[in-house]
Design a protein around this motif. Structure first.
Motif, PDB file in Angstrom:
ATOM      1  N   ARG A  32       5.849   5.415   3.533  1.00  0.00           N
ATOM      2  CA  ARG A  32       5.862   6.564   4.288  1.00  0.00           C
ATOM      3  C   ARG A  32       7.131   7.068   4.906  1.00  0.00           C
ATOM      4  O   ARG A  32       7.725   8.230   5.108  1.00  0.00           O
ATOM      5  N   ARG A  89       1.129  -1.149  -0.142  1.00  0.00           N
ATOM      6  CA  ARG A  89      -0.001   0.071   0.058  1.00  0.00           C
ATOM      7  C   ARG A  89       0.790   1.145  -0.113  1.00  0.00           C
ATOM      8  O   ARG A  89       1.866   1.114   0.613  1.00  0.00           O
ATOM      9  N   TRP A  93      -5.690   5.538  -7.754  1.00  0.00           N
ATOM     10  CA  TRP A  93      -5.448   6.962  -7.261  1.00  0.00           C
ATOM     11  C   TRP A  93      -4.885   7.804  -8.617  1.00  0.00           C
ATOM     12  O   TRP A  93      -4.049   7.514  -9.280  1.00  0.00           O
ATOM     13  N   GLU A  96       1.067   3.896   1.334  1.00  0.00           N
ATOM     14  CA  GLU A  96       1.121   4.414   3.013  1.00  0.00           C
ATOM     15  C   GLU A  96       2.132   3.870   3.630  1.00  0.00           C
ATOM     16  O   GLU A  96       3.032   4.205   4.469  1.00  0.00           O
ATOM     17  N   GLN A  97       2.603   2.469   3.341  1.00  0.00           N
ATOM     18  CA  GLN A  97       3.632   1.731   3.716  1.00  0.00           C
ATOM     19  C   GLN A  97       5.032   2.383   3.389  1.00  0.00           C
ATOM     20  O   GLN A  97       5.902   1.962   4.078  1.00  0.00           O
ATOM     21  N   HIS A 123       0.627  13.494  -1.096  1.00  0.00           N
ATOM     22  CA  HIS A 123      -0.752  12.770  -0.887  1.00  0.00           C
ATOM     23  C   HIS A 123      -0.552  11.681   0.084  1.00  0.00           C
ATOM     24  O   HIS A 123      -1.483  11.529   1.217  1.00  0.00           O
ATOM     25  N   PHE A 124       0.550  10.904   0.156  1.00  0.00           N
ATOM     26  CA  PHE A 124       0.759   9.707   0.843  1.00  0.00           C
ATOM     27  C   PHE A 124       1.662  10.056   2.058  1.00  0.00           C
ATOM     28  O   PHE A 124       2.359   9.277   2.864  1.00  0.00           O
ATOM     29  N   ASP A 125       1.954  11.403   2.375  1.00  0.00           N
ATOM     30  CA  ASP A 125       2.891  11.980   3.331  1.00  0.00           C
ATOM     31  C   ASP A 125       4.163  11.230   3.589  1.00  0.00           C
ATOM     32  O   ASP A 125       4.816  10.885   4.491  1.00  0.00           O
TER      33      ASP A 125
END
Length: 316
Positions: free
Chosen positions: A185, A180, A301, A182-183, A207-209
């Motif tokens: 980050r 994902r 996305w 977010e992993q 978007h995903f920091d």
């Protein structure tokens, strides 16, 4: 009223640059000569086209109204000359986003359409390609379009390509079958150039920091992969279909929930080369045949869906 094309061209460049000196330099004339051309045009029209003050140059209301028709007039004049002098000239098309392999898609489309005669070139980035289009140096372009897009250009979304994470085999997440976004980050985003000039990667990081990034020169795919392989904290993004050289120490891992999509668009100026319609039609046919525009907002996305108004993706 007859218009002098040299005066119209001077106006358009000055309107684009909002700086008489830079416009004159691009035309290879003196600033005084450019000012005279614009003054003669204003006299012929009976309207002031520019406000000149200590803060610089701005278009007047009349100048704003004149801008789009003036572009169309110059394009028509260029086409009239080309029709006589270059009746069989190939369509000149530039690509950009070279690390992401734009030629794969363009070659696929051109191979299926025998009437397309293309002369291929390489642009540095979207601003340089847009400038070449507006100046008439090229007829079309292919790459990733993002705002701001200059007035007078048309774009059509033609392909949405899933993007994978590419990272060192020693990265802590390299053994995962899928990731994902977010992993990633806490990893370091590796970019072949300044992040603020690489719009897709910049949007992904925001978007995903992803807070940490490292930049290097774009010296081609081999160098890009070698830099990734030696640092287990780094990752980057590549379209899933990009052919990779045999590079030990590299893992390509699919991204899911959501899957980022890299948006490829065709870009051109109005009233251009007679082969443009055939090129657009060929892209539309291939997009339908290969399901290039499928998009599920619950699964995928896209950085800026507002740019999908031309060639709307198929929502599943």
């Amino acid at each position: 009223m007859d218009l002098d094309m040299a005066q119209v061209r001077a106006f358009l460049l000055a309107a684009e640059k909002l700086h008489f000196g830079r416009a004159a330099e691009e035309l290879s004339i003196s600033q005084q000569a450019l000012s005279k051309r614009i003054a003669r045009l204003e006299s012929r029209l009976g309207r002031q086209l520019f406000d000149r003050n200590a803060q610089g140059v701005q278009l007047t209301e009349a100048g704003v109204r004149f801008l789009a028709p003036a572009r169309q007039t110059l394009t028509a004049a260029n086409l009239a000359v080309a029709a006589v002098l270059e009746p069989n000239r190939p369509l000149r098309i530039d690509v950009w986003g070279h690390l992401y392999g734009p030629m794969r898609t363009l070659a696929h489309v051109a191979a299926r359409t025998s009437e397309l005669r293309l002369e291929l070139g390489h642009g540095r980035d979207l601003p340089s390609v847009a400038a070449a289009l507006l100046h008439g140096d090229i007829d079309a372009a292919f790459g990733r379009v993002h705002p701001p897009l200059p007035a007078g250009l048309t774009h059509r979304l033609v392909r949405l390509e899933p993007v994978d994470a590419i990272l060192s085999a020693d990265h802590p997440l390299s053994a995962e079958p899928a990731l994902r976004p977010e992993q990633l980050r806490n990893s370091v985003l590796w970019t072949p150039g300044a992040l603020d000039r690489l719009d897709f990667l910049h949007c992904f990081a925001e978007h995903f920091d992803v807070r940490d990034h490292a930049e290097g020169a774009n010296l081609g795919m081999d160098h890009f992969l070698a830099d990734l392989a030696v640092d287990p904290s780094r990752f980057s993004l590549l379209p899933a279909d990009v052919p990779l050289p045999d590079a030990p120490g590299i893992r390509l891992v699919p991204l899911v929930n959501p899957t980022p999509l890299y948006a490829w668009s065709l870009l051109w100026r109005g009233g251009g080369h007679p082969l443009l319609d055939a090129l657009v039609s060929a892209f539309v046919a291939e997009a339908g045949r290969n399901r290039w525009l499928e998009y599920d907002p619950g699964r995928d996305w896209l950085p800026e869906p507002s740019l999908t108004s031309s060639g709307e993706p198929v929502r599943r």
